[in-house]
Motif scaffolding. Structure first.
Motif, short mmCIF file in Angstrom:
data_model
loop_
_atom_site.label_atom_id
_atom_site.label_comp_id
_atom_site.label_asym_id
_atom_site.label_seq_id
_atom_site.Cartn_x
_atom_site.Cartn_y
_atom_site.Cartn_z
N ALA A 129 1.01 -1.22 -0.03
CA ALA A 129 0.21 0.02 -0.08
C ALA A 129 0.70 1.26 -0.11
O ALA A 129 0.73 2.13 -0.75
N ILE A 130 2.16 1.15 0.86
CA ILE A 130 2.58 2.31 0.81
C ILE A 130 3.67 2.81 -0.62
O ILE A 130 3.58 3.46 -0.98
N GLU A 131 3.92 1.26 -1.08
CA GLU A 131 4.61 1.53 -2.73
C GLU A 131 3.45 2.34 -3.57
O GLU A 131 3.64 3.07 -4.47
N ALA A 132 2.37 1.67 -3.24
CA ALA A 132 1.01 2.51 -4.50
C ALA A 132 0.92 3.09 -4.35
O ALA A 132 1.05 4.23 -4.86
N ALA A 133 0.82 3.97 -3.23
CA ALA A 133 0.53 5.55 -2.63
C ALA A 133 2.15 6.04 -3.28
O ALA A 133 1.89 7.40 -3.63
N CYS A 192 9.13 6.23 -0.92
CA CYS A 192 8.50 7.39 0.09
C CYS A 192 10.07 8.09 -1.29
O CYS A 192 9.94 9.03 -1.09
N GLN A 193 11.39 7.67 -0.91
CA GLN A 193 12.60 8.72 -0.83
C GLN A 193 12.41 8.99 -2.25
O GLN A 193 12.04 10.15 -2.79
N ARG A 194 12.20 8.03 -3.50
CA ARG A 194 12.31 7.60 -4.84
C ARG A 194 11.24 8.91 -4.87
O ARG A 194 11.55 9.52 -6.10
N ALA A 195 9.51 8.54 -4.91
CA ALA A 195 8.83 9.64 -5.15
C ALA A 195 9.18 10.94 -4.41
O ALA A 195 8.05 11.36 -5.07
#
Ligand SMILES: NC(=O)c1ccc[n+]([C@@H]2O[C@H](COP(=O)([O-])OP(=O)(O)OC[C@H]3O[C@@H](n4cnc5c(N)ncnc54)[C@H](O)[C@@H]3O)[C@@H](O)[C@H]2O)c1
Length: 396
Positions: A83-87, A139-142
């Motif tokens: 879910a974190i990756e998708a968000a 999250c860092q990537r995004a």
């Protein structure tokens, strides 16, 4: 006033107290904009309850909503990282309920194995840390924030403790804390594959998170960098599987934990030589037992999160107080009790969500973020390895 639009993922226990506490946020306008759950009808029911305009049938639909600023992940632990990756991939900031993640047996060859019984501690530890690193990297990537839902860090009692210890100035030598009660309501919590661990992960993460936070703050003030955990010794047990317990005709504790422990204790040694002793369990009667005590060189402070004596009451019969709420997970309303006038407040939920919303609105770091979230996973899984191998385990 700045506005933050929230998409809630999950419609169960945690999503409920989040939805209530977003209403208490001040200085930023919060719109509960969307919700999704395991079943579309649950999302729709939740949306009706909290007047949320967009109940979605899937996580993908929710994260695709361009209006959402913050995705709030309140679902079982094994679903957190995806879910974190998708968000994050959709460019949303992400809040995640504790624990950030655990070990779920993805690398174990037998998909039907009770992984809590068979997987070596070292393999679990590597797997859990890889999961944590995936979430943080996404999250860092995004370029979005990962906000770690450890409410103990925000609990007024713990924040008062931090301020007192900062003024006292003496080093924290010893921390002792516990989160225990009579057992979890959730089915996913009974299986390692969905919970990612047992009591040490699910409950111990709270006092442990607070202890790690306090040592981080102490280090930053005294030496400009956090004091980190260095090694761990731990023990776990399955007390509701003991012969004496199983023989009893009536059980007041919840049962049915499949391959997870229902009690654990861990001793963490920090790099400055100080210690934290943390206990967690599903085998404690009398309501939730949540407290933390710090012994500094020149001060002692205890935060009684639950129970506390803000209000005390007595009733000779359990029925006398009717349906008035007393406190979480007590077995009876008879006798002396500790009714909670505002359990959310004392637990730190409104303060946590206030911080998260402000981080999104004003682009700043959370009090509880990814470094703390990762350290909790690192310590807990060093603890599992220690308990399995019967030895001290160093934190990498
Ligand atoms: N901070 C705290 O004090 C606290 C307390 C309880 C739970 N939690 C945490 O909250 C999380 C959820 O626990 P809970 O007690 O609310 O569980 P729960 O069983 O009450 O609710 C889980 C929710 O997740 C939904 N869900 C399941 N699969 C989904 C999917 N694929 N997509 C979207 N939604 C899905 C379910 O429909 C349900 O609404 C856990 O990580 C737990 O550790 C934290």
């Amino acid at each position: 006033m700045k506005k933050v639009r929230v998409g809630l993922v999950g419609a169960g226990f945690a999503a409920h107290f989040h939805a209530h506490c977003y209403r208490r946020v001040s200085s930023v306008e919060v719109e509960l904009h969307a919700v999704t759950a395991g079943h579309p009808e649950h999302a729709r029911r939740f949306a009706d309850e909290f007047q949320i305009p967009h109940p979605y049938d899937s996580l993908d639909a929710l994260v695709a909503d361009p209006e959402i600023d913050l995705v709030d992940v309140c679902i079982p632990n094994h679903l957190h990282v995806a879910a974190i990756e998708a968000a994050a991939a959709a460019g949303k900031h992400v809040a995640v309920e504790k624990p950030l993640t655990g070990y779920f047996g993805d690398d174990w060859p037998d998909p039907n194995a009770r992984i809590g019984d068979v997987v070596p501690g070292e393999q679990m530890r590597r797997g859990a840390l890889a999961n944590a690193d995936r979430a943080i990297a996404a999250c860092q990537r995004a370029g979005v924030r990962l906000l770690y839902g450890e409410n103990w860090v925000y609990a007024p009692g713990i924040q008062k403790m931090r301020r007192l210890l900062e003024k006292a100035g003496g080093p924290i030598l010893r921390i002792e804390g516990e989160e225990s009660h009579s057992g979890s309501h959730a089915t996913y919590y009974r299986h390692w594959r969905t919970a990612g661990g047992g009591s040490l992960l699910g409950k111990g993460c709270h006092p442990l998170g607070a202890a790690l936070y306090l040592k981080r703050v102490e280090g930053e003030i005294r030496g400009g960098k956090p004091i980190r955990p260095r090694s761990v010794v731990a023990e776990t047990a399955r007390l509701t599987k003991t012969a004496g317990f199983e023989r009893e005709a009536v059980h007041y504790l919840k049962t049915g934990y499949e391959d997870v422990e229902d009690w654990a204790t861990i001793v963490v040694t920090f790099e400055d030589g100080s210690v934290a002793q943390i206990t967690a369990g599903e085998t404690t009667l009398g309501g939730i037992r949540n407290y933390l005590t710090t012994w500094a060189s020149n001060a002692v402070v205890t935060a009684n999160i639950n129970p506390n004596n803000l209000c005390t009451a007595y009733a000779p019969e359990a029925t006398i107080f009717g349906d008035e709420y007393i406190t979480e997970k007590i077995e009876t309303k008879a006798g002396w009790t500790f009714p909670a006038p505002d359990e959310d407040w004392v637990t730190g939920y409104p303060h946590e969500l206030q911080d998260f919303v402000e981080c999104v609105a004003f682009d700043r770091e959370p009090v509880s973020g990814n470094a703390l979230a990762r350290d909790v996973v690192a310590v807990v899984f060093a603890g599992y390895q220690s308990a399995r191998e019967g030895r001290r385990v160093m934190i990498d």
